[in-house]
Design a protein around this motif. Structure first.
Motif, PDB file in Angstrom:
ATOM      1  N   ASN A 273       0.820  -1.220   0.000  1.00 48.74           N
ATOM      2  CA  ASN A 273       0.000   0.000   0.000  1.00 48.74           C
ATOM      3  C   ASN A 273       0.850   1.264   0.000  1.00 48.74           C
ATOM      4  OD1 ASN A 273      -2.751  -0.844  -0.007  1.00 48.74           O
ATOM      5  ND2 ASN A 273      -2.587  -1.469   2.134  1.00 48.74           N
ATOM      6  N   HIS A 274       2.148   1.109   0.385  1.00 50.37           N
ATOM      7  CA  HIS A 274       2.971   2.316   0.578  1.00 50.37           C
ATOM      8  C   HIS A 274       4.448   1.922   0.539  1.00 50.37           C
ATOM      9  CE1 HIS A 274       4.430   6.070   2.047  1.00 50.37           C
ATOM     10  NE2 HIS A 274       4.276   5.887   3.335  1.00 50.37           N
ATOM     11  N   VAL A 275       5.224   2.719  -0.174  1.00 45.09           N
ATOM     12  CA  VAL A 275       6.643   2.395  -0.396  1.00 45.09           C
ATOM     13  C   VAL A 275       7.526   2.685   0.821  1.00 45.09           C
ATOM     14  CG1 VAL A 275       8.668   3.090  -1.756  1.00 45.09           C
ATOM     15  CG2 VAL A 275       6.478   2.764  -2.884  1.00 45.09           C
ATOM     16  N   GLU A 276       7.149   3.639   1.666  1.00 51.18           N
ATOM     17  CA  GLU A 276       8.078   4.058   2.731  1.00 51.18           C
ATOM     18  C   GLU A 276       8.584   2.816   3.476  1.00 51.18           C
ATOM     19  OE1 GLU A 276       6.654   7.253   5.240  1.00 51.18           O
ATOM     20  OE2 GLU A 276       8.704   7.768   5.820  1.00 51.18           O
ATOM     21  N   MET A 277       9.849   2.872   3.881  1.00 49.36           N
ATOM     22  CA  MET A 277      10.541   1.641   4.274  1.00 49.36           C
ATOM     23  C   MET A 277      10.078   1.033   5.593  1.00 49.36           C
ATOM     24  SD  MET A 277      14.342   2.332   2.841  1.00 49.36           S
ATOM     25  CE  MET A 277      14.353   4.063   3.222  1.00 49.36           C
ATOM     26  N   ASP A 278       9.295   1.779   6.369  1.00 47.61           N
ATOM     27  CA  ASP A 278       8.733   1.125   7.561  1.00 47.61           C
ATOM     28  C   ASP A 278       7.690   0.081   7.156  1.00 47.61           C
ATOM     29  OD1 ASP A 278       7.394   3.465   6.720  1.00 47.61           O
ATOM     30  OD2 ASP A 278       6.417   3.755   8.643  1.00 47.61           O
ATOM     31  N   HIS A 279       7.217   0.150   5.914  1.00 49.85           N
ATOM     32  CA  HIS A 279       6.231  -0.838   5.437  1.00 49.85           C
ATOM     33  C   HIS A 279       6.756  -1.734   4.324  1.00 49.85           C
ATOM     34  CE1 HIS A 279       3.733   1.417   8.023  1.00 49.85           C
ATOM     35  NE2 HIS A 279       3.884   2.513   7.301  1.00 49.85           N
ATOM     36  N   SER A 280       7.759  -1.273   3.612  1.00 47.97           N
ATOM     37  CA  SER A 280       8.284  -2.101   2.509  1.00 47.97           C
ATOM     38  C   SER A 280       9.651  -2.699   2.848  1.00 47.97           C
ATOM     39  CB  SER A 280       8.426  -1.261   1.231  1.00 47.97           C
ATOM     40  OG  SER A 280       9.496  -0.333   1.362  1.00 47.97           O
TER      41      SER A 280
ATOM     42  N   VAL B 105      -1.330  11.017   1.097  1.00 41.74           N
ATOM     43  CA  VAL B 105      -1.709  10.687   2.481  1.00 41.74           C
ATOM     44  C   VAL B 105      -0.809   9.532   2.907  1.00 41.74           C
ATOM     45  CG1 VAL B 105      -3.573  10.065   4.036  1.00 41.74           C
ATOM     46  CG2 VAL B 105      -4.114  11.258   1.907  1.00 41.74           C
ATOM     47  N   HIS B 106       0.461   9.743   2.973  1.00 36.70           N
ATOM     48  CA  HIS B 106       1.136  11.017   2.909  1.00 36.70           C
ATOM     49  C   HIS B 106       2.293  11.047   1.905  1.00 36.70           C
ATOM     50  CE1 HIS B 106       4.798   9.916   5.314  1.00 36.70           C
ATOM     51  NE2 HIS B 106       4.022   8.862   5.366  1.00 36.70           N
ATOM     52  N   TRP B 107       2.405  10.026   1.050  1.00 34.23           N
ATOM     53  CA  TRP B 107       3.360  10.037  -0.047  1.00 34.23           C
ATOM     54  C   TRP B 107       2.551   9.911  -1.349  1.00 34.23           C
ATOM     55  CZ3 TRP B 107       8.554   6.795   0.357  1.00 34.23           C
ATOM     56  CH2 TRP B 107       9.370   7.336   1.374  1.00 34.23           C
TER      57      TRP B 107
ATOM     58  N   ASN C  18      -3.375   1.731   5.771  1.00 35.33           N
ATOM     59  CA  ASN C  18      -1.965   2.109   5.796  1.00 35.33           C
ATOM     60  C   ASN C  18      -1.744   3.255   6.793  1.00 35.33           C
ATOM     61  OD1 ASN C  18       0.724   3.431   4.559  1.00 35.33           O
ATOM     62  ND2 ASN C  18       0.686   1.217   4.366  1.00 35.33           N
ATOM     63  N   ASP C  19      -0.985   4.305   6.421  1.00 31.63           N
ATOM     64  CA  ASP C  19      -0.618   5.322   7.417  1.00 31.63           C
ATOM     65  C   ASP C  19      -1.831   6.081   7.976  1.00 31.63           C
ATOM     66  OD1 ASP C  19       2.145   4.998   7.667  1.00 31.63           O
ATOM     67  OD2 ASP C  19       2.572   6.257   5.940  1.00 31.63           O
ATOM     68  N   ALA C  20      -2.879   6.229   7.184  1.00 32.36           N
ATOM     69  CA  ALA C  20      -4.045   6.980   7.663  1.00 32.36           C
ATOM     70  C   ALA C  20      -4.619   6.286   8.899  1.00 32.36           C
ATOM     71  CB  ALA C  20      -5.104   7.063   6.573  1.00 32.36           C
TER      72      ALA C  20
ATOM     73  N   LYS D  78      -1.107  13.317  17.455  1.00 31.69           N
ATOM     74  CA  LYS D  78       0.315  13.628  17.272  1.00 31.69           C
ATOM     75  C   LYS D  78       0.781  13.124  15.905  1.00 31.69           C
ATOM     76  CE  LYS D  78       4.875  13.320  19.306  1.00 31.69           C
ATOM     77  NZ  LYS D  78       5.750  12.835  20.375  1.00 31.69           N
ATOM     78  N   TYR D  79       0.306  11.935  15.551  1.00 32.72           N
ATOM     79  CA  TYR D  79       0.657  11.358  14.254  1.00 32.72           C
ATOM     80  C   TYR D  79       0.162  12.264  13.121  1.00 32.72           C
ATOM     81  CZ  TYR D  79       1.404   7.766  10.753  1.00 32.72           C
ATOM     82  OH  TYR D  79       1.849   7.082   9.657  1.00 32.72           O
ATOM     83  N   TYR D  80      -1.099  12.681  13.230  1.00 34.11           N
ATOM     84  CA  TYR D  80      -1.663  13.549  12.190  1.00 34.11           C
ATOM     85  C   TYR D  80      -0.884  14.868  12.113  1.00 34.11           C
ATOM     86  CZ  TYR D  80      -4.986  15.764   9.094  1.00 34.11           C
ATOM     87  OH  TYR D  80      -5.541  16.373   7.993  1.00 34.11           O
TER      88      TYR D  80
ATOM     89  N   PRO E 258      -4.963   0.175  10.424  1.00 34.52           N
ATOM     90  CA  PRO E 258      -3.878   1.032   9.941  1.00 34.52           C
ATOM     91  C   PRO E 258      -2.528   0.306   9.985  1.00 34.52           C
ATOM     92  CG  PRO E 258      -4.446   1.633  12.190  1.00 34.52           C
ATOM     93  CD  PRO E 258      -5.309   0.462  11.825  1.00 34.52           C
ATOM     94  N   SER E 259      -1.513   0.970   9.500  1.00 40.98           N
ATOM     95  CA  SER E 259      -0.191   0.334   9.451  1.00 40.98           C
ATOM     96  C   SER E 259       0.655   0.656  10.680  1.00 40.98           C
ATOM     97  CB  SER E 259       0.538   0.752   8.177  1.00 40.98           C
ATOM     98  OG  SER E 259       0.630   2.156   8.122  1.00 40.98           O
ATOM     99  N   HIS E 260       0.134   1.492  11.581  1.00 45.22           N
ATOM    100  CA  HIS E 260       0.820   1.739  12.860  1.00 45.22           C
ATOM    101  C   HIS E 260      -0.214   1.725  13.983  1.00 45.22           C
ATOM    102  CE1 HIS E 260       4.546   3.123  10.957  1.00 45.22           C
ATOM    103  NE2 HIS E 260       3.820   3.899  10.181  1.00 45.22           N
ATOM    104  N   GLY E 261       0.188   1.094  15.100  1.00 43.46           N
ATOM    105  CA  GLY E 261      -0.632   1.199  16.303  1.00 43.46           C
ATOM    106  C   GLY E 261      -1.788   0.222  16.333  1.00 43.46           C
TER     107      GLY E 261
HETATM  108 FE1  FEO Z   1       4.627   6.755   5.417  1.00 40.17          FE
HETATM  109 FE2  FEO Z   1       4.383   4.581   8.078  1.00 40.17          FE
HETATM  110  O1  FEO Z   1       5.091   5.325   6.521  1.00 40.17           O
END
Ligand code: FEO
Length: 390
Positions: free
Chosen positions: A77-84, A143-145, A162-164, A190-192, A220-223
């Motif tokens: 769903n998202h390239v940023e490395m915390d997920h890929s 949202v957000h890349w 994902n991040d949302a 805080k995340y938003y 979501p992808s965090h929390g």
């Molecule tokens: Fe935009 Fe959790 O990475």
């Protein structure tokens, strides 16, 4: 901790980053999680992965359910490395798995990993049948890349967002009804404020697009996963993405010899005398990522710095750089500070607030050396006068 069932044949198989205390400049005092999800249908589908150093944790959880080599599809769903970040290693275990991603996702994954993976690009609205389920993909650019998308399973009424709707919080609980909502709300805010804030218009567009979906769970992808407080978090996002603030004020400052602090405290007294709850944050002791959580909800934001070497203190400069990048809209601002000679800092602060197009009803205020009682009364009066802009 083992895998966690979300609904029949859908499990959380992510990683918990208990020790994470910093995430590209954002203080994560409660740690974080990277959430990956496994759907077992006629096809076995992994939705997102985890940061590279939690790969083993994710694979252990997947292995409780299936042989990782049996994964047929990985949705990125998202390239940023915390997920890929674990894609290269998981692909070694399931070399035949196809990666589903957005157009920008494909470009991003190629730039990150230089790998010749089998990738299928999906457009917003595309679907993929995996057996009893048909997954829907919706692009949520910025949202957000630019590559972000979400995945929806109508058969399960689940949105993999994902991040949302994420929060940086490491816990052994996985669902919102297992923790205090106020803590989750604070972490989501805080995340938003620190990640999503510049993209309010895109969030609104995404929320409008997703609004008609029948959902009872947001993964979501965090929390934690939202199921009991879904309406609450959607309502909060509805406010945040439209710059809807509360009738409260925030005073952010740093001080050299205490004069700017005296100005800040008098300003706070005036605001509070006028009935405006007002938070006071000294940048010497408050982290800019925590201050941004206050900015998210405060209608009035006052910023103070003494003048040092013809400019503002570096702590205030760093905060303003961060603030400019996150671009909060529709605030009432006020700049102030003490000085010995020169006194440039309030004007410099004011210029940044002008760039943000904030309402600036009071001219920047500078006071020389140590303010006297009359001057501090003047600061109080400014505080009282800001009440009318709520
Ligand atoms: Fe935009 Fe959790 O990475």
């Amino acid at each position: 901790m083992k895998k966690v069932e979300i609904k029949p044949d859908i499990h959380w198989v992510g990683g918990i980053d208990w020790d994470l205390r910093e995430f590209h400049g954002y203080l994560t005092q409660r740690g974080s999680t990277y959430n990956a999800y496994l759907i077992q249908d006629e096809k076995t589908v992994l939705i997102d992965t985890v940061k590279h150093y939690l790969f083993d944790e994710m694979v252990d959880r997947i292995s409780e359910l299936v042989d990782p080599g049996d994964i047929d599809i990985i949705v990125s769903n998202h390239v940023e490395m915390d997920h890929s970040g674990s894609l290269p290693k998981i692909k070694e275990l399931c070399p035949n798995a196809k990666i589903i991603t957005s157009t920008m996702g494909e470009k991003g994954l190629k730039r990150h990993y230089k790998a010749d993976w089998d990738m299928q690009v999906v457009q917003s609205g595309d679907t993929l049948n995996i057996g009893k389920r048909t997954l829907h993909f919706v692009h949520t650019p910025m949202v957000h890349w630019p590559d972000n998308m979400v995945t929806y399973s109508p058969e399960d009424s689940i949105l993999f967002s994902n991040d949302a709707f994420g929060q940086h919080i490491a816990t052994s609980e996985r669902f919102d009804d297992e923790l205090c909502f106020d803590i989750l709300r604070e972490e989501a805010a805080k995340y938003y404020a620190n990640i999503v804030l510049p993209y309010g218009d895109q969030v609104k567009k995404a929320m409008d697009g997703l609004g008609g979906l029948d959902m009872d769970t947001i993964c979501p992808s965090h929390g934690i996963i939202w199921r009991a407080h879904m309406a609450d978090i959607l309502a909060e996002y509805g406010k945040w993405c439209t710059s809807t603030t509360e009738d409260r004020a925030l005073i952010v400052y740093d001080t050299m010899w205490g004069s700017t602090e005296k100005m800040a405290r008098s300003l706070q007294s005036g605001l509070e005398e006028a009935g405006v709850p007002t938070a006071l944050r000294n940048l010497h002791s408050s982290h800019i990522s925590d201050v941004m959580t206050d900015v998210l909800t405060s209608r009035i934001v006052c910023i103070g710095s003494p003048t040092l070497n013809n400019g503002m203190l570096p702590t205030v400069g760093a905060f303003l750089t961060y603030l400019k990048g996150l671009r909060p809209k529709d605030r009432v601002g006020f700049a102030f500070g003490s000085y010995g000679w020169g006194g440039q800092s309030p004007k410099e602060i004011n210029a940044v607030l002008e760039d943000l197009k904030w309402q600036l009803p009071v001219d920047p205020k500078k006071l020389q050396y140590i303010p006297d009682n009359d001057e501090l009364d003047g600061m109080k009066e400014i505080g009282r006068s800001l009440r009318e802009y709520l």
